[in-house]
Design a protein around this motif. Structure first.
Motif, PDB file in Angstrom:
ATOM      1  N   LYS A 120      -9.701   4.431 -15.875  1.00 53.75           N
ATOM      2  CA  LYS A 120      -9.445   3.229 -17.005  1.00 53.75           C
ATOM      3  C   LYS A 120      -7.946   2.781 -16.593  1.00 53.75           C
ATOM      4  CE  LYS A 120     -12.500   4.440 -20.531  1.00 53.75           C
ATOM      5  NZ  LYS A 120     -12.696   4.838 -21.868  1.00 53.75           N
ATOM      6  N   GLN A 121      -7.035   3.763 -16.432  1.00 52.83           N
ATOM      7  CA  GLN A 121      -5.593   3.423 -16.168  1.00 52.83           C
ATOM      8  C   GLN A 121      -5.365   2.435 -14.876  1.00 52.83           C
ATOM      9  OE1 GLN A 121      -2.737   6.584 -16.337  1.00 52.83           O
ATOM     10  NE2 GLN A 121      -3.724   7.864 -18.052  1.00 52.83           N
ATOM     11  N   LYS A 122      -6.204   2.942 -14.177  1.00 53.74           N
ATOM     12  CA  LYS A 122      -6.115   2.222 -12.681  1.00 53.74           C
ATOM     13  C   LYS A 122      -6.838   0.760 -12.870  1.00 53.74           C
ATOM     14  CE  LYS A 122      -6.816   4.044  -8.674  1.00 53.74           C
ATOM     15  NZ  LYS A 122      -5.469   4.384  -8.283  1.00 53.74           N
ATOM     16  N   LEU A 123      -7.887   0.676 -13.567  1.00 53.91           N
ATOM     17  CA  LEU A 123      -8.367  -0.656 -14.129  1.00 53.91           C
ATOM     18  C   LEU A 123      -7.519  -1.459 -14.813  1.00 53.91           C
ATOM     19  CD1 LEU A 123     -11.819   0.191 -15.101  1.00 53.91           C
ATOM     20  CD2 LEU A 123     -11.457  -1.120 -13.182  1.00 53.91           C
ATOM     21  N   GLY A 124      -6.705  -1.064 -15.730  1.00 52.80           N
ATOM     22  CA  GLY A 124      -5.746  -1.316 -16.546  1.00 52.80           C
ATOM     23  C   GLY A 124      -4.593  -2.123 -15.571  1.00 52.80           C
ATOM     24  N   MET A 125      -4.128  -1.384 -14.651  1.00 50.64           N
ATOM     25  CA  MET A 125      -3.134  -2.124 -13.587  1.00 50.64           C
ATOM     26  C   MET A 125      -3.587  -3.026 -12.656  1.00 50.64           C
ATOM     27  SD  MET A 125      -1.487   1.670 -12.146  1.00 50.64           S
ATOM     28  CE  MET A 125      -0.595   0.621 -11.142  1.00 50.64           C
ATOM     29  N   ILE A 126      -4.973  -3.025 -12.722  1.00 54.70           N
ATOM     30  CA  ILE A 126      -5.535  -4.245 -11.964  1.00 54.70           C
ATOM     31  C   ILE A 126      -5.595  -5.420 -12.822  1.00 54.70           C
ATOM     32  CG2 ILE A 126      -7.719  -5.342 -10.734  1.00 54.70           C
ATOM     33  CD1 ILE A 126      -8.104  -2.625  -9.695  1.00 54.70           C
ATOM     34  N   PHE A 132      -2.009  -4.926  -7.543  1.00 53.34           N
ATOM     35  CA  PHE A 132      -1.968  -5.681  -6.156  1.00 53.34           C
ATOM     36  C   PHE A 132      -0.555  -6.554  -5.982  1.00 53.34           C
ATOM     37  CE2 PHE A 132      -6.285  -4.259  -5.850  1.00 53.34           C
ATOM     38  CZ  PHE A 132      -6.692  -4.621  -4.805  1.00 53.34           C
ATOM     39  N   ASN A 133       0.283  -6.273  -7.171  1.00 49.57           N
ATOM     40  CA  ASN A 133       1.493  -7.125  -7.187  1.00 49.57           C
ATOM     41  C   ASN A 133       1.361  -8.671  -7.157  1.00 49.57           C
ATOM     42  OD1 ASN A 133       3.383  -4.688  -7.000  1.00 49.57           O
ATOM     43  ND2 ASN A 133       2.874  -4.762  -4.882  1.00 49.57           N
ATOM     44  N   PHE A 147      -6.323  -0.609   6.518  1.00 50.02           N
ATOM     45  CA  PHE A 147      -7.101  -1.689   6.374  1.00 50.02           C
ATOM     46  C   PHE A 147      -6.780  -2.429   4.994  1.00 50.02           C
ATOM     47  CE2 PHE A 147      -9.004   1.847   4.266  1.00 50.02           C
ATOM     48  CZ  PHE A 147      -9.410   1.296   3.088  1.00 50.02           C
ATOM     49  N   GLN A 148      -7.345  -3.862   5.021  1.00 53.06           N
ATOM     50  CA  GLN A 148      -7.430  -4.697   4.075  1.00 53.06           C
ATOM     51  C   GLN A 148      -8.347  -4.364   2.819  1.00 53.06           C
ATOM     52  OE1 GLN A 148      -4.597  -6.789   3.131  1.00 53.06           O
ATOM     53  NE2 GLN A 148      -3.511  -5.635   4.950  1.00 53.06           N
ATOM     54  N   ILE A 149      -8.028  -4.252   1.858  1.00 51.45           N
ATOM     55  CA  ILE A 149      -9.113  -4.393   0.389  1.00 51.45           C
ATOM     56  C   ILE A 149      -8.596  -5.494  -0.445  1.00 51.45           C
ATOM     57  CG2 ILE A 149      -7.509  -2.668  -0.791  1.00 51.45           C
ATOM     58  CD1 ILE A 149     -10.083  -1.337  -1.741  1.00 51.45           C
ATOM     59  N   SER A 150      -9.801  -5.988  -0.945  1.00 50.42           N
ATOM     60  CA  SER A 150      -9.650  -7.208  -1.698  1.00 50.42           C
ATOM     61  C   SER A 150      -9.325  -6.832  -3.210  1.00 50.42           C
ATOM     62  CB  SER A 150     -10.597  -8.245  -1.588  1.00 50.42           C
ATOM     63  OG  SER A 150     -11.857  -7.605  -2.063  1.00 50.42           O
ATOM     64  N   ILE A 151      -8.924  -7.549  -4.208  1.00 54.09           N
ATOM     65  CA  ILE A 151      -9.006  -7.198  -5.561  1.00 54.09           C
ATOM     66  C   ILE A 151     -10.600  -6.760  -6.077  1.00 54.09           C
ATOM     67  CG2 ILE A 151      -9.012  -9.533  -6.604  1.00 54.09           C
ATOM     68  CD1 ILE A 151      -7.168  -8.537  -8.715  1.00 54.09           C
ATOM     69  N   GLN A 152     -11.433  -7.737  -5.592  1.00 50.63           N
ATOM     70  CA  GLN A 152     -12.740  -7.500  -6.087  1.00 50.63           C
ATOM     71  C   GLN A 152     -13.461  -6.112  -5.525  1.00 50.63           C
ATOM     72  OE1 GLN A 152     -11.762 -10.361  -4.573  1.00 50.63           O
ATOM     73  NE2 GLN A 152     -12.270 -12.072  -5.939  1.00 50.63           N
ATOM     74  N   ARG A 276      -4.981 -10.917 -18.071  1.00 49.81           N
ATOM     75  CA  ARG A 276      -5.969 -10.792 -17.194  1.00 49.81           C
ATOM     76  C   ARG A 276      -5.964 -11.707 -15.799  1.00 49.81           C
ATOM     77  NH1 ARG A 276     -11.258 -10.145 -20.137  1.00 49.81           N
ATOM     78  NH2 ARG A 276     -10.703 -12.155 -21.319  1.00 49.81           N
ATOM     79  N   LEU A 277      -6.370 -11.235 -14.731  1.00 49.83           N
ATOM     80  CA  LEU A 277      -6.713 -11.822 -13.627  1.00 49.83           C
ATOM     81  C   LEU A 277      -7.810 -12.914 -13.714  1.00 49.83           C
ATOM     82  CD1 LEU A 277      -5.562  -9.210 -10.843  1.00 49.83           C
ATOM     83  CD2 LEU A 277      -4.200 -11.337 -11.795  1.00 49.83           C
ATOM     84  N   PRO A 278      -8.045 -14.062 -12.841  1.00 48.45           N
ATOM     85  CA  PRO A 278      -9.179 -14.643 -12.832  1.00 48.45           C
ATOM     86  C   PRO A 278     -10.438 -13.657 -12.784  1.00 48.45           C
ATOM     87  CG  PRO A 278      -7.407 -15.705 -11.471  1.00 48.45           C
ATOM     88  CD  PRO A 278      -7.036 -14.333 -12.061  1.00 48.45           C
TER      89      PRO A 278
END
Length: 292
Positions: A120-126, A132-133, A147-152, A276-278
């Motif tokens: 849950k903490q990690k989700l909160g950071m996202i 992802f800065n 490797f590259q990982i997307s926010i999704q 929140r992000l989009p």
């Protein structure tokens, strides 16, 4: 002659550094990695990882590597305590990978509550844009490869882990909501199977069959995985063995159930709503689609 032998031995030792990617030199960390990868002596490797941490020698790597070796030696509880006790000595950049290690270790130890809280903490950071800065992708590392990982992808991955943790607690209501969220962000055959299992556990066999049929009809990119297909087929067979359940026996309607549980989850994230992000605004719109 002796000099040549020594030179030959030195060349052989140097090659071991190249082959096994062991740091050169006699530092505590280098010695620990040599014991781990070349001599295959995990117990002594752990001893030398401790020495490296105490000596301040590549502490980030020493703590992470030691925790991994401890996990492999069925010493996951010790690994958890080691990370908690010494992570303050590590750099800010190392904290994310230490959290990822803790999540795996909590799973290994069966410490589901702590695993859930960390997820849950990690989700909160996202949600806050911290993970992802403010960017849409970031560089990740797995088995030594970048490797590259997307926010999704990262959000779906974390939700998948959270859903599995809820399932271990037999909390299928929470697991269903989390898996539905994950599937909305990035559909995945394995998570679909887990969602199907949640629905089976709740006696909603027709819905479960519909979810699993999506896997069997190769509607997901990962549906070509033979193990996933076999699992979906096994779950369908399990449904066929179940007695018929009247919709009235299930209780609330599907829409009401989803709405209620979705409200609970969204309320947990209420403090973050303004930032929140989009992608998380899309989660809110899903609720409106269900209500229609």
């Amino acid at each position: 002659m002796e000099a040549e032998k020594r030179r030959g031995g030195g060349e052989k030792e140097d090659m071991s550094h190249v082959i096994h990617k062991v740091p050169a030199g006699d530092s505590p960390y280098g010695r620990a990695k040599h014991l781990q990868l070349v001599e295959k002596d995990p117990e002594m490797a752990i001893v030398w990882f401790w020495k490296a941490i105490n000596a301040g020698d590549r502490v980030d790597s020493a703590l992470k590597d030691m925790a991994v070796v401890m996990k492999q030696q069925d010493r996951a509880e010790e690994a958890v305590e080691a990370i908690k006790s010494f992570r303050h000595l590590c750099s800010k950049q190392a904290q994310v990978s230490l959290d990822n290690l803790l999540i795996d270790l909590y799973k290994k130890c069966g410490r589901m509550e702590e695993q859930i809280e960390l997820l849950k903490q990690k989700l909160g950071m996202i949600i806050l844009g911290e993970a992802f800065n403010g960017k849409t992708t970031k560089t990740a590392r797995s088995h030594g490869k970048k490797f590259q990982i997307s926010i999704q992808q990262e959000t779906s991955r974390i939700l998948g882990n959270l859903g599995w943790a809820y399932m271990q607690q037999n909390n299928y209501d929470a697991a269903e909501v989390v898996y539905r969220k994950a599937q909305m962000i990035e559909p995945d055959a394995n998570k679909a199977c887990n969602l199907g299992l949640c629905l089976i556990k709740k006696g909603r066999f027709d819905e479960a069959r519909a979810v699993l049929e999506e896997v069997l009809h190769r509607r997901y990119p990962s549906s070509d995985d033979g193990k996933i297909i076999s699992r979906a087929e096994q779950l369908v067979r399990e449904i066929e063995l179940q007695p018929a359940v009247s919709p009235l026996e299930v209780g609330l309607s599907i829409k009401e159930e989803i709405m209620e549980r979705l409200d609970l989850v969204m309320n947990e994230w209420a403090p973050f709503r303004s930032k929140r992000l989009p992608i998380f605004e899309e989660i809110s719109t899903w609720r409106d689609h269900i209500a229609c």
